[in-house]
Write a protein that holds these residues in place. Sequence first.
Motif, short mmCIF file in Angstrom:
data_model
loop_
_atom_site.label_atom_id
_atom_site.label_comp_id
_atom_site.label_asym_id
_atom_site.label_seq_id
_atom_site.Cartn_x
_atom_site.Cartn_y
_atom_site.Cartn_z
N UNK A 251 -3.51 -6.84 -6.21
CA UNK A 251 -2.14 -6.85 -5.68
C UNK A 251 -1.38 -8.08 -6.17
N UNK A 252 -2.04 -9.23 -6.17
CA UNK A 252 -1.31 -10.45 -6.52
C UNK A 252 -1.16 -10.67 -8.02
N UNK A 253 -1.65 -9.71 -8.80
CA UNK A 253 -1.46 -9.80 -10.25
C UNK A 253 -0.03 -9.42 -10.66
N UNK A 254 0.73 -8.88 -9.71
CA UNK A 254 2.14 -8.56 -9.95
C UNK A 254 2.93 -9.21 -8.80
N UNK A 255 4.28 -9.26 -8.88
CA UNK A 255 5.03 -9.88 -7.77
C UNK A 255 4.69 -9.21 -6.43
N UNK A 256 4.27 -10.05 -5.48
CA UNK A 256 3.61 -9.54 -4.27
C UNK A 256 4.51 -8.69 -3.37
N UNK A 257 5.71 -9.14 -3.10
CA UNK A 257 6.50 -8.47 -2.05
C UNK A 257 6.94 -7.07 -2.51
N UNK A 258 7.54 -6.94 -3.71
CA UNK A 258 7.83 -5.57 -4.14
C UNK A 258 6.55 -4.74 -4.30
N UNK A 259 5.45 -5.39 -4.68
CA UNK A 259 4.19 -4.65 -4.83
C UNK A 259 3.75 -4.06 -3.49
N UNK A 291 -0.42 -2.12 -11.37
CA UNK A 291 -0.79 -2.20 -9.95
C UNK A 291 -1.58 -0.98 -9.51
N UNK A 292 -1.05 0.21 -9.80
CA UNK A 292 -1.69 1.40 -9.27
C UNK A 292 -2.98 1.74 -10.01
N UNK A 293 -3.03 1.38 -11.29
CA UNK A 293 -4.30 1.55 -12.02
C UNK A 293 -5.37 0.66 -11.39
N UNK A 294 -5.00 -0.56 -11.07
CA UNK A 294 -5.94 -1.49 -10.44
C UNK A 294 -6.42 -0.98 -9.09
N UNK A 295 -5.48 -0.46 -8.31
CA UNK A 295 -5.87 0.02 -6.98
C UNK A 295 -6.82 1.22 -7.07
N UNK A 296 -6.61 2.06 -8.09
CA UNK A 296 -7.51 3.21 -8.23
C UNK A 296 -8.94 2.75 -8.49
N UNK A 297 -9.09 1.68 -9.27
CA UNK A 297 -10.45 1.18 -9.52
C UNK A 297 -11.09 0.65 -8.24
N UNK A 298 -10.28 0.31 -7.27
CA UNK A 298 -10.80 -0.20 -5.99
C UNK A 298 -11.00 0.92 -4.97
N UNK A 299 -10.73 2.14 -5.36
CA UNK A 299 -10.77 3.29 -4.42
C UNK A 299 -9.97 2.97 -3.16
N UNK A 300 -8.81 2.43 -3.41
CA UNK A 300 -7.94 1.98 -2.32
C UNK A 300 -7.35 3.17 -1.55
N UNK A 301 -7.23 3.01 -0.24
CA UNK A 301 -6.65 4.07 0.60
C UNK A 301 -5.92 3.45 1.80
N UNK A 302 -4.96 4.19 2.33
CA UNK A 302 -4.27 3.77 3.56
C UNK A 302 -4.26 4.98 4.51
N UNK A 303 -5.39 5.21 5.19
CA UNK A 303 -5.56 6.43 5.99
C UNK A 303 -4.54 6.54 7.11
#
Lengths: 317, 317
Positions: A251-259, A291-303
């Motif tokens: 997440x912090x690899x790009x500007x945090x607040x808009x991210x 950002x979203x490519x990175x999150x996919x590698x983390x199997x990120x979810x917001x149930x």
Amino acid sequence: MQRQRLKGVLAPVVTPFKRDLSVDAERFVGHCKWLLDHGCSGLAIFGTNSEANSLSVDERIELLERLLAAGVAPSRLMPGTGCCALPDSVKLTAHAVNSGCAGVLMLPPFYYKGVSDEGLFRAFAEVVERVGDRRLALYLYHIPPVAQVPISLGLIARLLKAYPESIAGIKDSSGDWNNTKAVLDNFAAGGFDVFAGSEVFLLDNMRGGGVGCITATGNVNPGPIDHVFRNWQSAQADALQGEITATRKVVQAVPMIPALKEIIARYGEDAGFATVRPPLAALTEEERTKLFAGLRTREFAMPGLAGALQGAAALSA
Amino acid sequence: MQRQRLKGVLAPVVTPFKRDLSVDAERFVGHCKWLLDHGCSGLAIFGTNSEANSLSVDERIELLERLLAAGVAPSRLMPGTGCCALPDSVKLTAHAVNSGCAGVLMLPPFYYKGVSDEGLFRAFAEVVERVGDRRLALYLYHIPPVAQVPISLGLIARLLKAYPESIAGIKDSSGDWNNTKAVLDNFAAGGFDVFAGSEVFLLDNMRGGGVGCITATGNVNPGPIDHVFRNWQSAQADALQGEITATRKVVQAVPMIPALKEIIARYGEDAGFATVRPPLAALTEEERTKLFAGLRTREFAMPGLAGALQGAAALSA
């Protein structure tokens, strides 16, 4: 008498805006409720990640009232109330205390740089004296990379001596573990509550005598961060910490607040959530892709987020 | 249609406070009138030296109204209206324009650091669009040592292109003559009015096509600075510039804002003028001694100030 102290994971809740850049209270309430149901023990509304300094005093007061009216308990809230102007800080702090908030998180006045500890002491002291309410639990907000006005160990000591009942703790967003450790070593044993400013330091902070973290990423990854908080003494603690640190780094690899807002918009299926107020700007397409490519590698979810926001988006449309 | 443009020496007028730290409108009016009678062609009220960011929006609006009610012409005024929060900047700018002020001096939103020119462009553009008044003359306020958010040449060019009727000029308080020169070289010929942020650069700025200076020391030494402005093409110009630069160096050798207030208090025979709001602090005894010893070597004087403040101090007592 102060209310029960907050501990654990607090999110500096991002503030959604409508297309015309006005505050979107409906979406804000929806997101706040989701956070409290998914790992946040409290909400540090009106922080740096909330674009709080891009809101007027009246906008902050009205938004807090909307949140309380929607049934969020003030005992879960630590609003940011530190402004450049003393009358603004006093007004917001008094409003938070009178609303029953668990605490307030206070920036130093941040326009003038290189000011003395004497001047900063007076700034905080005037707020404490003018609010004049024993329920006040004031958390100092140390974020030199942004505010450019640090809160020194000497200033903490002087404030604690003058106002032991009101000065409750600190959020250390210096990004400098040596500073957090020095604060812990000097003040934690006396009941001064230290929150790390990023979950990257959560485990170290707990081991050093801290009480949790107030972290940007709490907006999108509260469950796993809370899991580290609840299991910091377990054998798995380091591995769990490694997982949340890895997600943070994406997440912090790009500007945090808009991210953060783009992540909520995407996983909450609510494109309108992504709007930021100037001087912030939306992510570029390149940043978004990364950002979203990175999150996919983390199997990120917001149930459950889409459900929580669905009604809100409809109400604010 | 814009009003006549301001030129010459403008003071960012210091804001006096009563003992309880409330704004002292009487002393403010007295000092403003003295400045206009003693060399200032205009008043950049609510600047950095005015502790304007230590005032609430309502305090600024009320103080401007008190000044106008006291008979100061709005055509002499360039209030600071740039805040961190867009609604605050819009409100103050609209109020200044509707009050007939000659211009406004606008800081960029200064909480977030490292923001993009895209975000800053949007910040200024939203103010211009929302105020929506052709009378607006907006002066950009470049002061990176304090705001830590610079106004780049690219941003100026983009704003001038988008709003040629509203973007009137700049105050360059970078302290970097190379930057001022680049601004002059790029934009002055097109009618973009460049004010130096210190009288140290007044003569260079006039020779480069600028229109004057907006300077802290204008609060205490307006006559001699105005004399340089009026005689910048004379044979004595360099010698005159040397004199005002030497006086400036005495004042800036100690913290400027409390120093200006102490000078006015001393030479105006009005001790109550010296109060600052936190986070600023009063001069130490050592700084005070150094300041006044230095001024004595300059044969410094503020003719008529005591008389101008006498009535004001009595009214505000």
